[in-house]
Design a protein around this motif. Structure first.
Motif, PDB file in Angstrom:
ATOM      1  N   THR A 307     -16.648 -31.990  42.487  1.00 42.47           N
ATOM      2  CA  THR A 307     -15.215 -32.102  42.738  1.00 42.47           C
ATOM      3  C   THR A 307     -14.496 -32.346  41.423  1.00 42.47           C
ATOM      4  O   THR A 307     -15.113 -32.363  40.361  1.00 42.47           O
ATOM      5  CB  THR A 307     -14.936 -33.228  43.761  1.00 42.47           C
ATOM      6  OG1 THR A 307     -13.581 -33.163  44.166  1.00 42.47           O
ATOM      7  CG2 THR A 307     -15.236 -34.605  43.180  1.00 42.47           C
ATOM      8  N   ASN A 308     -13.200 -32.528  41.486  1.00 46.67           N
ATOM      9  CA  ASN A 308     -12.428 -32.781  40.278  1.00 46.67           C
ATOM     10  C   ASN A 308     -11.256 -33.699  40.601  1.00 46.67           C
ATOM     11  O   ASN A 308     -11.091 -34.126  41.741  1.00 46.67           O
ATOM     12  CB  ASN A 308     -11.947 -31.460  39.677  1.00 46.67           C
ATOM     13  CG  ASN A 308     -11.212 -30.627  40.714  1.00 46.67           C
ATOM     14  OD1 ASN A 308     -10.578 -31.168  41.615  1.00 46.67           O
ATOM     15  ND2 ASN A 308     -11.310 -29.311  40.612  1.00 46.67           N
ATOM     16  N   ASN A 311      -8.847 -32.727  43.484  1.00 51.59           N
ATOM     17  CA  ASN A 311      -9.436 -32.872  44.814  1.00 51.59           C
ATOM     18  C   ASN A 311      -9.431 -34.316  45.286  1.00 51.59           C
ATOM     19  O   ASN A 311      -9.152 -34.603  46.460  1.00 51.59           O
ATOM     20  CB  ASN A 311     -10.882 -32.360  44.804  1.00 51.59           C
ATOM     21  CG  ASN A 311     -10.950 -30.865  44.989  1.00 51.59           C
ATOM     22  OD1 ASN A 311     -10.225 -30.310  45.805  1.00 51.59           O
ATOM     23  ND2 ASN A 311     -11.824 -30.214  44.236  1.00 51.59           N
TER      24      ASN A 311
ATOM     25  N   THR B  73     -13.830 -30.169  47.494  1.00 52.96           N
ATOM     26  CA  THR B  73     -14.855 -29.824  46.500  1.00 52.96           C
ATOM     27  C   THR B  73     -14.592 -28.405  46.018  1.00 52.96           C
ATOM     28  O   THR B  73     -13.754 -27.693  46.582  1.00 52.96           O
ATOM     29  CB  THR B  73     -16.279 -29.825  47.097  1.00 52.96           C
ATOM     30  OG1 THR B  73     -16.374 -28.746  48.034  1.00 52.96           O
ATOM     31  CG2 THR B  73     -16.590 -31.123  47.791  1.00 52.96           C
ATOM     32  N   TYR B  74     -15.338 -28.003  44.994  1.00 50.30           N
ATOM     33  CA  TYR B  74     -15.179 -26.619  44.550  1.00 50.30           C
ATOM     34  C   TYR B  74     -16.285 -25.709  45.063  1.00 50.30           C
ATOM     35  O   TYR B  74     -16.427 -24.590  44.621  1.00 50.30           O
ATOM     36  CB  TYR B  74     -15.010 -26.510  43.025  1.00 50.30           C
ATOM     37  CG  TYR B  74     -15.946 -27.346  42.160  1.00 50.30           C
ATOM     38  CD1 TYR B  74     -17.301 -27.062  42.080  1.00 50.30           C
ATOM     39  CD2 TYR B  74     -15.450 -28.387  41.390  1.00 50.30           C
ATOM     40  CE1 TYR B  74     -18.139 -27.808  41.264  1.00 50.30           C
ATOM     41  CE2 TYR B  74     -16.274 -29.142  40.569  1.00 50.30           C
ATOM     42  CZ  TYR B  74     -17.616 -28.851  40.503  1.00 50.30           C
ATOM     43  OH  TYR B  74     -18.446 -29.583  39.691  1.00 50.30           O
ATOM     44  N   ARG B  75     -17.101 -26.193  45.984  1.00 53.57           N
ATOM     45  CA  ARG B  75     -18.003 -25.258  46.662  1.00 53.57           C
ATOM     46  C   ARG B  75     -17.287 -24.732  47.904  1.00 53.57           C
ATOM     47  O   ARG B  75     -16.357 -25.379  48.410  1.00 53.57           O
ATOM     48  CB  ARG B  75     -19.310 -25.956  47.048  1.00 53.57           C
ATOM     49  CG  ARG B  75     -19.165 -26.976  48.162  1.00 53.57           C
ATOM     50  CD  ARG B  75     -20.492 -27.687  48.461  1.00 53.57           C
ATOM     51  NE  ARG B  75     -20.300 -28.751  49.435  1.00 53.57           N
ATOM     52  CZ  ARG B  75     -20.971 -29.888  49.441  1.00 53.57           C
ATOM     53  NH1 ARG B  75     -21.916 -30.108  48.539  1.00 53.57           N
ATOM     54  NH2 ARG B  75     -20.744 -30.807  50.365  1.00 53.57           N
ATOM     55  N   THR B  76     -17.698 -23.573  48.371  1.00 54.42           N
ATOM     56  CA  THR B  76     -17.104 -23.078  49.618  1.00 54.42           C
ATOM     57  C   THR B  76     -17.993 -23.387  50.807  1.00 54.42           C
ATOM     58  O   THR B  76     -17.528 -23.486  51.939  1.00 54.42           O
ATOM     59  CB  THR B  76     -16.884 -21.554  49.571  1.00 54.42           C
ATOM     60  OG1 THR B  76     -18.173 -20.943  49.343  1.00 54.42           O
ATOM     61  CG2 THR B  76     -15.927 -21.173  48.443  1.00 54.42           C
ATOM     62  N   THR B  92     -19.123 -19.873  46.920  1.00 52.81           N
ATOM     63  CA  THR B  92     -19.539 -20.712  45.799  1.00 52.81           C
ATOM     64  C   THR B  92     -20.443 -21.818  46.334  1.00 52.81           C
ATOM     65  O   THR B  92     -20.059 -22.556  47.244  1.00 52.81           O
ATOM     66  CB  THR B  92     -18.318 -21.354  45.099  1.00 52.81           C
ATOM     67  OG1 THR B  92     -17.436 -20.312  44.680  1.00 52.81           O
ATOM     68  CG2 THR B  92     -18.750 -22.180  43.894  1.00 52.81           C
ATOM     69  N   LYS B 136     -24.033 -24.170  39.587  1.00 55.27           N
ATOM     70  CA  LYS B 136     -22.971 -23.685  40.471  1.00 55.27           C
ATOM     71  C   LYS B 136     -23.101 -22.177  40.498  1.00 55.27           C
ATOM     72  O   LYS B 136     -23.181 -21.534  39.443  1.00 55.27           O
ATOM     73  CB  LYS B 136     -21.627 -24.100  39.895  1.00 55.27           C
ATOM     74  CG  LYS B 136     -20.416 -23.618  40.660  1.00 55.27           C
ATOM     75  CD  LYS B 136     -19.157 -24.092  39.947  1.00 55.27           C
ATOM     76  CE  LYS B 136     -17.936 -23.316  40.418  1.00 55.27           C
ATOM     77  NZ  LYS B 136     -16.816 -23.446  39.481  1.00 55.27           N
ATOM     78  N   ASP B 138     -21.581 -18.550  41.928  1.00 57.02           N
ATOM     79  CA  ASP B 138     -20.613 -17.713  42.633  1.00 57.02           C
ATOM     80  C   ASP B 138     -21.327 -16.425  42.995  1.00 57.02           C
ATOM     81  O   ASP B 138     -21.993 -15.825  42.138  1.00 57.02           O
ATOM     82  CB  ASP B 138     -19.418 -17.391  41.735  1.00 57.02           C
ATOM     83  CG  ASP B 138     -18.622 -18.631  41.391  1.00 57.02           C
ATOM     84  OD1 ASP B 138     -18.191 -19.327  42.336  1.00 57.02           O
ATOM     85  OD2 ASP B 138     -18.455 -18.927  40.191  1.00 57.02           O
TER      86      ASP B 138
END
Lengths: 627, 627
Positions: A307-308, A311, B73-76, B92, B136, B138
């Motif tokens: 996360t960042n 978020n 989060t930045y995952r999907t 992601t 990570k 994509d």
């Protein structure tokens, strides 16, 4: 929607929430003393009750469909729930004797309300029953005579005719009665907390706290799949933090420390795959000499992997908006940088419930000798205030000394500064026309005017010259400096695990004090409610930062190894629940939202703790007292 | 129904729960090493997983409708959720490199599952990526070639074609990999807990613990209107309890004690009108020398006013039945008296998952010299067991000494006792035909045979001669003695606030050891899971009991005053959450349901705590170390 479910749960308190207006009417309308007293009892209303009331625009009958307060007891109803539709029912009530009248009426109180009980039976004598005695009453619900109906009382249309009354526990003379018009001093309240907690306001605070935390859990667990993990409180000392309590063990000379937060554990949980963690955690800090701090406190501790910063801020905004029992503005909340907070409000926790702002006026001084190499800021305010009182000037004098800056009151500007300069200042401060000027070191000037801003706001508000909102005005402060200058070199502004801002990382070696961090604080009405940061996940960077802070990485081997083992990038936050609930309940102090708080200096007013320990304990723990 | 909601919440774990049978099939069917390993990874199954599986008979798609693990989060997606209906989507994923193959395949793992990712791109080189590195990815979801479909894997029909791969944090060589077929020794696991927690079993335990506690809260708060109140852990010493940790303060010679339970606070809350209280509370006891104890532990603490023993038992049965993640029999649970427990099972915490019972045979000895003034009990068991091994006999010898009783093995009965007597014993022991006899003091005989019963049960079970149920068999033990004989007079069996049984109260002065209490324990499979009692609410009775126990009531002034102030009758209970979860998760030890447990002797294997403290701390807290 979770928000509506919070409100639903709040309903249950409606039994002792009646509007102040209603209660005042009760007092006005009722002729006899008893009713006035009773009216006043219900009038124990503070600002927040009105706000709570806004949430309570609900049919009271719905309460029973969601919660049952009588399961697993021998009462059939609480003292707050009987209504005309119960007339004719045989009921059992239990509670405290709140008031006795004419040897015929008992007002029976529990934490849900008050029911009038009536004796039509010579065998029961009320004369020797002390108030606050606990009784159990079996009886029949009947309609009150029309003249006796009290529409301002939830149970005001009925009364219970007593068949049988049992004294469950007789009260000896209590140090104070439960009258809202004569609430005792705090010291006495804390000393007899087991009585004080019976006040509706205290019941409300504790019950709202429980509900709000329950709804925080529902938000995190049910909607967003967070896992609550309990982490130890007996741990090793954290280098570079607040003073931690130590706990001797029977291994001679070896001590645990009580954790000041689950920081290391939550980061190790991230390494351990618990990627959405939270905990409502007990934390400890030995800072008992500061007022309004408790040696132990509760923290909503959250951490996420992958996360960042954005978020985390979004999550907390959503969480607070959906679970807070007091209205909040719709997210996103305002965000300002630490620099802007300092230069506009003179503090890192600005109170934005009122509009005063400070202004940099250094450039106006460019041709003056008053400000060479220094900074000047002005705090404009409405000129209707007139001359400042001596008391107020005295406070400002203290601040002048504290921050070592020059302060010029509005009335002295034309005396102390050139006409040209004072005109320029007048032009720039805009609508308000009055101002206080401070000159000195940039940060000190801002901090000084920040404190004056608060003083002035109270003063102006008391004279009706500015508005102070009763709402909660939340904001984020971001872009804090990573380091501050300490006595022995660099010190951390937050804690040693805070990530530097990626745009400033090249300044780490050359100008470390200019490096911003990825830390963030959430501020409400001048209170820091919580804070957090993106953490360092790279072991080399962490090692570098520790060394810059003069902390030996070998004291954190376990932690460094966790970063080495494949630790995801992560970020988190901690919210101070005691402070948050103080705001949510509009309480005067955090002690009013804690069941058994300690008083100043960390003493327990109930038991007298801390106490001396036995020789046996000293021997077992291998310690001696040094006086 | 809350129960179904528990099960609903349990669904989310189905991502890493596949049946052992399936996984074994995977191993059988798959030809190549990788797949066998992978199959085995998923085969990390213990008994409880099968049980959990029973709860997980659910459509996996429902998970997403209730919880979202990817918000903020930045995952999907997690590594466990992609399915054929995602084919074609850009996704992601983030996670640990679990396995690399042919410089083309990555098995990416997070705590929700594993997804196979595939490289069709020369620019990405996998050769130097250590396992457990965090990446990570994509990419695009695509169908696996038919031959590569793995029906035993949740994500086995798809794979992700990598567009871009970013190394988020490289792992150095880890002390162990996440292979379920080579789980390291506990010492190593605890030392590197941040890696150990990645094992699916540990993830499952922590996640189920979080869910179960959440559902306990839902039961108490939402259905039954309980209020969770946080009480202090820094308090004064409780007279007459377990050894409490002490915490020095900067007031020279004055110490807090860490609470061993919120007992006094919850009783004061009853006096304070919090009539339906609970807390999931951290408690502390300095009993680190006992195995399987932790210096800090978690307790579900409940107290109610206006209630009685039956109500509390009913509530707990309902609570456990509705929230326990492992099946329980429908309430009411069995209840037996302390006397019956002792005389039938030789313990106050009988394990009823098997059927062995001891029998009083004293009357058979009436004409014999073997048992004059003593008691004799027999423990019958299936005679197919044959002669006992030397190892077993040795253990029995130890027990003989421990309890100072005479023990006669089955094979020696005819040698050591008269033919008449041994025939009579044979007649009475029924179907089993073999038995162990013990003769001596009544209680000691029972306790000795109680321990032999457990030994024998394991032995018989290992030879298939008796059945031991895998279910949880809960029962209540009631009617405990109020006092026990201590070295210096009477001691309390539970704690000094336990109410005497009303039928025995006339014996308090004359025969105190015969007085039963209103205490109750809940026992599951030989473990005491919790206990509680109806409390004393009358201050005179409380004072009398304290004096009988040689406890100065002046040490409890605050508490006695609370009883005097109008304190409702009340009762409560505390359940040991660590033990309960150990059973619920079928774990081997409480350490497997605690994120960061201490090892034997109270040491923290991660940080090495307890540690030495600084001279500054010693000075601040006015203490010296005595070695």
């Amino acid at each position: 929607m979770l928000r509506s479910s919070v409100l639903n749960l709040c309903k249950l308190f409606s039994v002792f929430h009646e509007s102040p207006k209603q209660s005042v009417n009760t007092i006005k309308k009722c002729g006899n003393i008893h009713k006035i007293r009773f009216g006043r009892f219900l009038t124990h209303r503070c600002k927040q009750t009105v706000t709570a009331q806004q949430h309570h625009q609900v049919a009271r009958n719905e309460i029973k469909t969601t919660q049952n307060f009588n399961t697993f007891t021998y009462r059939t109803h609480t003292c707050g729930e009987l209504r005309p539709n119960n007339i004719g029912e045989k009921v059992t009530l239990c509670g405290w004797v709140q008031y006795l009248r004419l040897n015929k009426f008992i007002l029976l109180r529990d934490s849900y309300g008050i029911t009038q009980c009536i004796i039509n039976n010579d065998s029961i004598n009320l004369t020797n029953i002390p108030l606050e005695t606990i009784v159990k009453i079996d009886g029949k619900v009947q309609a009150r005579p029309t003249a006796a109906i009290n529409n301002n009382m939830n149970t005001g249309e009925i009364e219970v005719e007593i068949d049988k009354m049992e004294i469950l526990n007789i009260a000896e003379k209590v140090p104070f009665n439960l009258r809202n018009y004569q609430i005792p001093k705090e010291q006495l309240r804390l000393q007899h907390r087991y009585i004080d907690l019976r006040f509706p306001k205290m019941q409300q605070n504790l019950r709202l706290r429980s509900l709000m935390l329950h709804n925080v859990r529902r938000f995190l667990v049910e909607k967003h799949g967070f896992v609550e993990v309990e982490t130890p409180t007996l741990f090793c000392q954290t280098p570079g933090g607040a003073r931690e309590f130590v706990v001797p063990t029977h291994h001679a000379g070896l001590f645990y420390s009580l954790v000041q937060s689950p920081q290391q554990f939550k980061q190790m949980l991230m390494a351990g795959g618990c990627d959405r963690y939270f905990q409502i955690a007990r934390c400890y800090r030995d800072e008992t000499t500061r007022p309004d701090r408790q040696p132990e406190f509760t923290q909503l501790d959250i951490e996420q992997s992958f996360t960042n910063l954005d978020n985390i801020l979004t999550m907390i905004e959503k969480l607070l908006y959906e679970t807070m029992i007091k209205d909040l503005p719709k997210p996103p909340f305002m965000r300002i940088t630490y620099k802007d907070a300092l230069e506009n409000y003179g503090t890192d926790k600005p109170n934005l419930t009122y509009e005063l702002k400070i202004k940099n006026v250094t450039n106006l001084f460019s041709k003056s000798n008053d400000c060479v190499g220094l900074t000047a800021f002005a705090l404009p305010y409405p000129n209707k205030l007139g001359k400042l009182t001596a008391k107020y000037k005295e406070k400002i004098s203290e601040l002048k000394k504290k921050y070592a800056v020059r302060v010029i009151h509005n009335e002295n500007i034309s005396k102390e500064l050139s006409t040209d300069l004072s005109n320029k200042i007048q032009n720039i401060i805009g609508e308000y026309n009055s101002s206080v000027i401070a000159i000195g070191d940039n940060e000190q000037v801002c901090l000084c005017l920040g404190e004056i801003r608060e003083l002035l706001a109270q003063l102006l508000h008391s004279k009706g010259l500015i508005e102070i909102k009763e709402d909660i005005v939340p904001l984020w402060v971001v872009d804090f400096p990573l380091f501050v200058k300490g006595e022995n070199g660099l010190e951390t502004r937050h804690h040693p695990f805070t990530a530097p801002h990626p745009n400033d990382i090249h300044l780490l070696d050359s100008e470390p004090l200019k490096v911003r961090s990825l830390a963030y604080d959430i501020v409400m009405n001048g209170n820091e409610i919580g804070g957090g940061s993106v953490r360092v996940h790279n072991v080399d960077l962490q090692e570098k930062l520790l060394k810059m802070l003069n902390i030996d990485p070998n004291k954190l081997t376990h932690f460094m190894n966790a970063l080495r083992s494949g630790c995801p990038p992560h970020a988190g936050i901690a919210l101070g629940i005691d402070r948050l609930m103080t705001l949510a309940c509009d309480a005067n102090s955090i002690r009013d939202v804690i069941a058994f708080p300690k008083s100043h200096e960390g003493k327990d007013p109930l038991s007298g703790a801390p106490n001396v320990i036995s020789e046996d304990d000293k021997k077992y723990y291998h310690i001696n007292i040094v006086k």
